[in-house]
Every structure is written in structure tokens, then in C-alpha cells.
Design a protein around this motif. Sequence first.
Motif, PDB file in Angstrom:
ATOM      1  N   TRP A 115       6.636   1.575  -6.359  1.00 33.78           N
ATOM      2  CA  TRP A 115       5.562   2.565  -6.481  1.00 33.78           C
ATOM      3  C   TRP A 115       4.327   1.984  -7.161  1.00 33.78           C
ATOM      4  O   TRP A 115       3.209   2.238  -6.740  1.00 33.78           O
ATOM      5  N   SER A 116       4.531   1.186  -8.198  1.00 34.75           N
ATOM      6  CA  SER A 116       3.388   0.772  -8.998  1.00 34.75           C
ATOM      7  C   SER A 116       3.017  -0.696  -8.862  1.00 34.75           C
ATOM      8  O   SER A 116       2.041  -1.134  -9.462  1.00 34.75           O
ATOM      9  N   ARG A 121       1.752   3.477  -2.407  1.00 31.98           N
ATOM     10  CA  ARG A 121       1.284   4.648  -3.155  1.00 31.98           C
ATOM     11  C   ARG A 121       0.216   5.437  -2.393  1.00 31.98           C
ATOM     12  O   ARG A 121       0.268   6.661  -2.317  1.00 31.98           O
ATOM     13  N   TRP A 174       3.100  12.625  -4.229  1.00 29.16           N
ATOM     14  CA  TRP A 174       2.310  12.154  -5.355  1.00 29.16           C
ATOM     15  C   TRP A 174       3.129  11.519  -6.456  1.00 29.16           C
ATOM     16  O   TRP A 174       2.576  10.926  -7.376  1.00 29.16           O
ATOM     17  N   LYS A 175       4.458  11.663  -6.392  1.00 25.30           N
ATOM     18  CA  LYS A 175       5.313  11.106  -7.446  1.00 25.30           C
ATOM     19  C   LYS A 175       6.377  10.211  -6.835  1.00 25.30           C
ATOM     20  O   LYS A 175       6.910  10.500  -5.767  1.00 25.30           O
ATOM     21  N   ALA A 176       6.696   9.150  -7.568  1.00 28.03           N
ATOM     22  CA  ALA A 176       7.729   8.219  -7.106  1.00 28.03           C
ATOM     23  C   ALA A 176       9.064   8.933  -6.953  1.00 28.03           C
ATOM     24  O   ALA A 176       9.822   8.656  -6.022  1.00 28.03           O
ATOM     25  N   SER A 212      10.266   2.287  -9.323  1.00 23.54           N
ATOM     26  CA  SER A 212       9.071   2.117 -10.143  1.00 23.54           C
ATOM     27  C   SER A 212       8.291   0.879  -9.702  1.00 23.54           C
ATOM     28  O   SER A 212       7.065   0.914  -9.589  1.00 23.54           O
ATOM     29  N   ASN A 224       0.811  -1.207   0.000  1.00 29.48           N
ATOM     30  CA  ASN A 224       0.000   0.000   0.000  1.00 29.48           C
ATOM     31  C   ASN A 224       0.853   1.269   0.000  1.00 29.48           C
ATOM     32  O   ASN A 224       0.462   2.276   0.578  1.00 29.48           O
ATOM     33  N   ALA A 262       0.530   9.146  -0.780  1.00 28.64           N
ATOM     34  CA  ALA A 262      -0.434  10.182  -1.159  1.00 28.64           C
ATOM     35  C   ALA A 262      -1.059  10.827   0.077  1.00 28.64           C
ATOM     36  O   ALA A 262      -1.261  12.047   0.123  1.00 28.64           O
TER      37      ALA A 262
END
Length: 109
Positions: A40-41, A6, A15-17, A37, A4, A10
Amino acid sequence: MKWNLRLTAANKGIWKASELQRSLAEHGLMISAGKMSGLWSGQPVSLKLEDLDVICVVLGCEIGDLLIPEPEKVHRPGQEETVRAAAGSGTAAPRVIPKRRDGRSLPPE
């Protein structure tokens, strides 16, 4: 476990990696763009406990904010057969017993 990162980031205004990557680097945790990456995703394949500590410090969160248990995904061996039988098909699927090609017996279950 559900990853969880990301949403937790937030909630802290990240808001950005790349923002998180910079903050982690300021705390001594250098993460490559590729690994960042993935964190983050996606769902990380592996992560050091020390890295989790740094992530929690940077985000001001607890480990429970990053890792959410999903106990419904845990199944015991043989549990699927029980669930299938309880589902009401009336007949349980026949059990497949593997056999070795060389003729030797398998260990007992």
C-alpha cells in the motif's frame, strides 16, 4: 517501474489498505498486515504474477494501471560517462580501472 496501487485503488473507491486486504481475501489472496502495508505505501520488492492477477480482478484494472514504466531510469553500462561528457564539462572524468589485490589480471571488458 513505478508501483501505483494506492492511486488505482483510490480511483475504485478503496481508501484504506484494510479494505483492499479484505477484498483480496474474499478472492482467495491472503496477505499479512505487514506485506499489505508494504504494498500500500511502498514499492514491493517481489510480487507473484498470480497475486497481480487477483489485485487486478479486485480493482477492475489492467496491469498497466498498477505498474507504470519509467524508461528514463534505465541506463546502459558506460552511458553515465557519455551523458556526463555530453553535459559540457569540457573534460571527461578519468576512468578508474580496478586492480585485484592478489596481482592477477582482471577479465577483459
